[in-house]
Design a protein around this motif. Structure first.
Motif, PDB file in Angstrom:
ATOM      1  N   PHE A 451       0.830  -1.205   0.000  1.00 62.16           N
ATOM      2  CA  PHE A 451       0.000   0.000   0.000  1.00 62.16           C
ATOM      3  C   PHE A 451       0.863   1.253   0.000  1.00 62.16           C
ATOM      4  CE2 PHE A 451      -2.715   3.311   1.729  1.00 62.16           C
ATOM      5  CZ  PHE A 451      -3.893   3.096   1.025  1.00 62.16           C
ATOM      6  N   THR A 452       1.977   1.208   0.732  1.00 63.88           N
ATOM      7  CA  THR A 452       2.877   2.362   0.754  1.00 63.88           C
ATOM      8  C   THR A 452       3.436   2.634  -0.633  1.00 63.88           C
ATOM      9  OG1 THR A 452       3.452   1.867   3.060  1.00 63.88           O
ATOM     10  CG2 THR A 452       4.913   3.340   1.853  1.00 63.88           C
ATOM     11  N   SER A 453       3.681   1.588  -1.413  1.00 61.93           N
ATOM     12  CA  SER A 453       4.135   1.775  -2.795  1.00 61.93           C
ATOM     13  C   SER A 453       3.078   2.522  -3.605  1.00 61.93           C
ATOM     14  CB  SER A 453       4.428   0.414  -3.450  1.00 61.93           C
ATOM     15  OG  SER A 453       5.471  -0.251  -2.781  1.00 61.93           O
ATOM     16  N   GLY A 454       1.812   2.217  -3.369  1.00 67.85           N
ATOM     17  CA  GLY A 454       0.738   2.939  -4.034  1.00 67.85           C
ATOM     18  C   GLY A 454       0.709   4.404  -3.642  1.00 67.85           C
ATOM     19  N   VAL A 455       0.954   4.699  -2.361  1.00 65.54           N
ATOM     20  CA  VAL A 455       1.012   6.086  -1.892  1.00 65.54           C
ATOM     21  C   VAL A 455       2.169   6.818  -2.573  1.00 65.54           C
ATOM     22  CG1 VAL A 455       1.424   7.555   0.126  1.00 65.54           C
ATOM     23  CG2 VAL A 455      -0.102   5.577   0.309  1.00 65.54           C
ATOM     24  N   HIS A 456       3.323   6.132  -2.714  1.00 69.95           N
ATOM     25  CA  HIS A 456       4.462   6.736  -3.414  1.00 69.95           C
ATOM     26  C   HIS A 456       4.085   7.110  -4.846  1.00 69.95           C
ATOM     27  CE1 HIS A 456       7.574   4.545  -0.619  1.00 69.95           C
ATOM     28  NE2 HIS A 456       6.870   5.467   0.005  1.00 69.95           N
ATOM     29  N   ALA A 457       3.446   6.186  -5.551  1.00 74.57           N
ATOM     30  CA  ALA A 457       3.076   6.430  -6.949  1.00 74.57           C
ATOM     31  C   ALA A 457       2.130   7.621  -7.072  1.00 74.57           C
ATOM     32  CB  ALA A 457       2.436   5.175  -7.546  1.00 74.57           C
ATOM     33  N   VAL A 458       1.145   7.681  -6.198  1.00 75.15           N
ATOM     34  CA  VAL A 458       0.193   8.789  -6.244  1.00 75.15           C
ATOM     35  C   VAL A 458       0.894  10.106  -5.888  1.00 75.15           C
ATOM     36  CG1 VAL A 458      -1.850   9.767  -5.110  1.00 75.15           C
ATOM     37  CG2 VAL A 458      -1.831   7.371  -5.836  1.00 75.15           C
ATOM     38  N   GLY A 459       1.838  10.067  -4.955  1.00 74.77           N
ATOM     39  CA  GLY A 459       2.586  11.275  -4.612  1.00 74.77           C
ATOM     40  C   GLY A 459       3.383  11.807  -5.792  1.00 74.77           C
ATOM     41  N   ILE A 460       4.021  10.915  -6.540  1.00 79.68           N
ATOM     42  CA  ILE A 460       4.804  11.334  -7.709  1.00 79.68           C
ATOM     43  C   ILE A 460       3.898  11.918  -8.789  1.00 79.68           C
ATOM     44  CG2 ILE A 460       6.236  10.482  -9.608  1.00 79.68           C
ATOM     45  CD1 ILE A 460       7.393   8.439  -7.584  1.00 79.68           C
ATOM     46  N   VAL A 461       2.803  11.230  -9.088  1.00 76.50           N
ATOM     47  CA  VAL A 461       1.860  11.723 -10.103  1.00 76.50           C
ATOM     48  C   VAL A 461       1.288  13.082  -9.686  1.00 76.50           C
ATOM     49  CG1 VAL A 461      -0.381  11.294 -11.182  1.00 76.50           C
ATOM     50  CG2 VAL A 461       1.288   9.446 -10.997  1.00 76.50           C
ATOM     51  N   SER A 462       0.949  13.222  -8.415  1.00 80.35           N
ATOM     52  CA  SER A 462       0.389  14.491  -7.928  1.00 80.35           C
ATOM     53  C   SER A 462       1.413  15.615  -8.054  1.00 80.35           C
ATOM     54  CB  SER A 462      -0.055  14.341  -6.475  1.00 80.35           C
ATOM     55  OG  SER A 462      -1.053  13.352  -6.345  1.00 80.35           O
ATOM     56  N   ALA A 463       2.671  15.333  -7.731  1.00 84.69           N
ATOM     57  CA  ALA A 463       3.715  16.355  -7.842  1.00 84.69           C
ATOM     58  C   ALA A 463       3.878  16.803  -9.294  1.00 84.69           C
ATOM     59  CB  ALA A 463       5.038  15.813  -7.305  1.00 84.69           C
ATOM     60  N   ILE A 464       3.867  15.851 -10.223  1.00 84.36           N
ATOM     61  CA  ILE A 464       3.979  16.198 -11.647  1.00 84.36           C
ATOM     62  C   ILE A 464       2.799  17.061 -12.089  1.00 84.36           C
ATOM     63  CG2 ILE A 464       3.959  15.226 -13.985  1.00 84.36           C
ATOM     64  CD1 ILE A 464       5.472  12.792 -12.817  1.00 84.36           C
ATOM     65  N   MET A 465       1.606  16.700 -11.651  1.00 78.63           N
ATOM     66  CA  MET A 465       0.419  17.482 -12.011  1.00 78.63           C
ATOM     67  C   MET A 465       0.512  18.899 -11.462  1.00 78.63           C
ATOM     68  SD  MET A 465      -2.552  14.567 -11.483  1.00 78.63           S
ATOM     69  CE  MET A 465      -3.905  15.588 -12.046  1.00 78.63           C
ATOM     70  N   TYR A 466       1.034  19.066 -10.264  1.00 79.76           N
ATOM     71  CA  TYR A 466       1.134  20.394  -9.678  1.00 79.76           C
ATOM     72  C   TYR A 466       2.175  21.249 -10.389  1.00 79.76           C
ATOM     73  CZ  TYR A 466      -2.139  20.410  -5.780  1.00 79.76           C
ATOM     74  OH  TYR A 466      -3.288  20.467  -5.034  1.00 79.76           O
TER      75      TYR A 466
END
Length: 513
Positions: A451-466
């Motif tokens: 699950f933490t790996s999923g949080v990492h992936a979403v964090g990276i995608v969110s940073a790129i979007m921002y």
């Protein structure tokens, strides 16, 4: 006051669900409708109510909506059956849809000085955030001492104050020339938005199923018919020319995407804090209060700073800070506890505050005064869509990464345990509680890492979007030197009379033409 109460009603019910379930014995489907019908009705009726406010008067619609909200709150509090509570919550949603765009439109019309407007809308947004943030806490305190219906009655004193003092404090605002309301457009709007939002919610909650996917597709199809009808009408329910204004459409895009990212990441963060960091729901909620309070403080601090820094650069700088906060997600692991995610959320909320505080100014300042109610409804509908889409999209991404990582790590786990782990981390944690200590520890370590790996992936995608949003903010708003979306032109003149608002002339920066 009404903004605080309407947003508080989104979340004040959450802690009361177990008690009202024990009292009214709703079925599983009825329980879902008790929780969801309020938000669905608000989302479905915002566009219609905003346009009605332009026609009959925004103050009048505010008071009508507030009165109905108070009556429906009392009916919900003393409901004697699930059906009565669902109907009361639906009526609350109708009233909330009348109140929210009226408030934003009235504030925009009252404050024509840029600095006053920035401060007023920052206070408005603080009330919006404050209601959503304090809802669970208010509900928890009331449930400690009273029955579940008290979470609805808490709104009634505020409504009484509004109806008692509002008429002497608020001047009426409405468009001078509006035309007739098109009933077909109202039906098409509801038939597009309600299935669309419902489909998003159900897909986010339960994953892929044919019925919510079908309702989502139906909503999109009806939405296309609605748009075509608006293009042909002389007095449309939704004036599509507003989207031709660069400032308005860019502000709307920024608010939509930040709602997508914010809702999706918050959904995963709450799961991480409970299922990975091991916090109780109450402890997780209290921990997340701090980032929300920081965002409110950031909202209120933004207007003075905006006197010295152009909106484009202030918003873009904040988005880059928030993007860095999302990158901090990648530093969390399954054994680090809540600290890393807590720090990340604090950075994210502080960085997002300038956008939240200024984009309402930019969007509403670009709307002609006679369309203020309609413009406010579009702004708030975009946020509703963003929240639903964010939970569906980013939660799906996080779940996909989780399942991909957990699949190869289950080893020789029993089939029923493996199936639970593949389904969700919630079910995996529940299954672990029924296993011997050693097997339970191994399973929890596996699913928490996944699950933490999923949080990492979403964090990276969110940073790129921002980062992308920061670039958009600079490109879209670099010409803006004041809070109303103007270039070097002065702010719009005050309304000629308290009773009406005059439309902007073609060629005015505030006009969509």
């Amino acid at each position: 006051m009404p903004t605080f109460l309407v947003t508080m009603d989104f979340s004040v019910l959450y802690l009361a669900v177990p008690r009202l379930t024990a009292d009214l014995a709703p079925s599983g489907i009825q329980q879902l409708w008790i929780v969801d019908i309020y938000g669905l009705m608000i989302a479905g009726l915002l566009v219609t109510m905003g346009t009605i406010g332009d026609r009959i008067g925004r103050r009048k619609l505010l008071f009508i909506g507030a009165a109905v909200f108070g009556i429906a709150s009392v009916a919900a509090a003393f409901s004697t059956s699930p059906e009565m509570l669902i109907a009361s919550r639906a009526l609350l949603g109708v009233a909330g849809a009348a109140v929210t765009p009226s408030v934003l439109a009235l504030i925009t019309g009252m404050f024509t000085d840029p600095q006053q407007s920035r401060r007023a809308l920052a206070v408005y947004l603080a009330c919006f955030m404050g209601g959503a943030t304090l809802g669970p806490l208010v509900g928890g305190v009331l449930l400690e001492h009273f029955w579940w219906g008290s979470v609805f009655l808490v709104s009634v004193p505020g409504i009484v104050l509004l109806l008692a003092f509002g008429p002497s404090l608020l001047a009426e605002q409405k468009a001078p020339q509006t035309g007739k309301l098109d009933p077909v457009s109202v039906v098409l709007s509801l038939s597009a938005i309600l299935p669309f939002v419902y489909g998003l919610k159900e897909l986010a909650r339960n994953g892929w199923e044919w019925f919510p996917a079908g309702t989502l597709a139906f909503g999109i199809a009806v939405g296309l018919v609605f748009v075509q009808r608006q293009r042909r009408l002389e007095h449309p329910l939704l004036d599509l020319r507003m989207f031709g204004n660069r400032t308005f459409s860019s502000a709307l895009t920024l608010m939509f995407v930040t709602a997508v990212v914010g809702a999706g990441t918050l959904f995963l963060v709450t799961q991480y804090l409970q299922n990975v960091a091991g916090l109780t729901p109450l402890a997780a909620g209290l921990l997340l209060l701090v980032p929300n309070v920081l965002m409110i403080i950031g909202n209120l601090a933004t207007p003075p700073v905006a006197n010295h820094i152009r909106p484009a650069y202030l918003i873009a700088g904040g988005l880059l800070v928030a993007g860095a906060g999302y990158l901090v997600f990648t530093l969390a692991d399954s054994t680090s506890g809540p600290t890393t995610i807590f720090v990340a959320m604090c950075v994210v909320m502080l960085g997002t505050a300038p956008l939240a505080a200024l984009c309402n100014h930019l969007a509403m300042g670009a709307v002609p005064p006679d369309k203020a109610g309609s413009g406010a409804s579009i702004v708030q509908t975009a946020a509703e869509f963003g929240i639903g889409f964010g939970i569906a999209a980013l939660a799906t991404l996080g779940t996909a990464v989780y399942r991909g990582n957990v699949e190869g790590a289950l080893g020789t786990a029993r089939p029923e345990v493996a199936d639970a782990a593949r389904e969700s981390i919630d079910r995996a944690v529940a299954a672990a509680g029924r296993l011997p200590a050693e097997q339970s520890g191994d399973l929890l370590a596996t699913v928490r890492d996944a699950f933490t790996s999923g949080v990492h992936a979403v964090g990276i995608v969110s940073a790129i979007m921002y980062v992308g949003l920061a670039v958009l903010a600079v490109r879209a708003f670099k010409h803006v030197r004041n809070s109303h979306g103007g270039d070097t032109a002065p702010a719009a003149a005050p309304l000629p009379a308290a009773e009406t608002a005059t439309p902007a002339a073609p060629g005015d920066e505030r006009s969509p033409i």
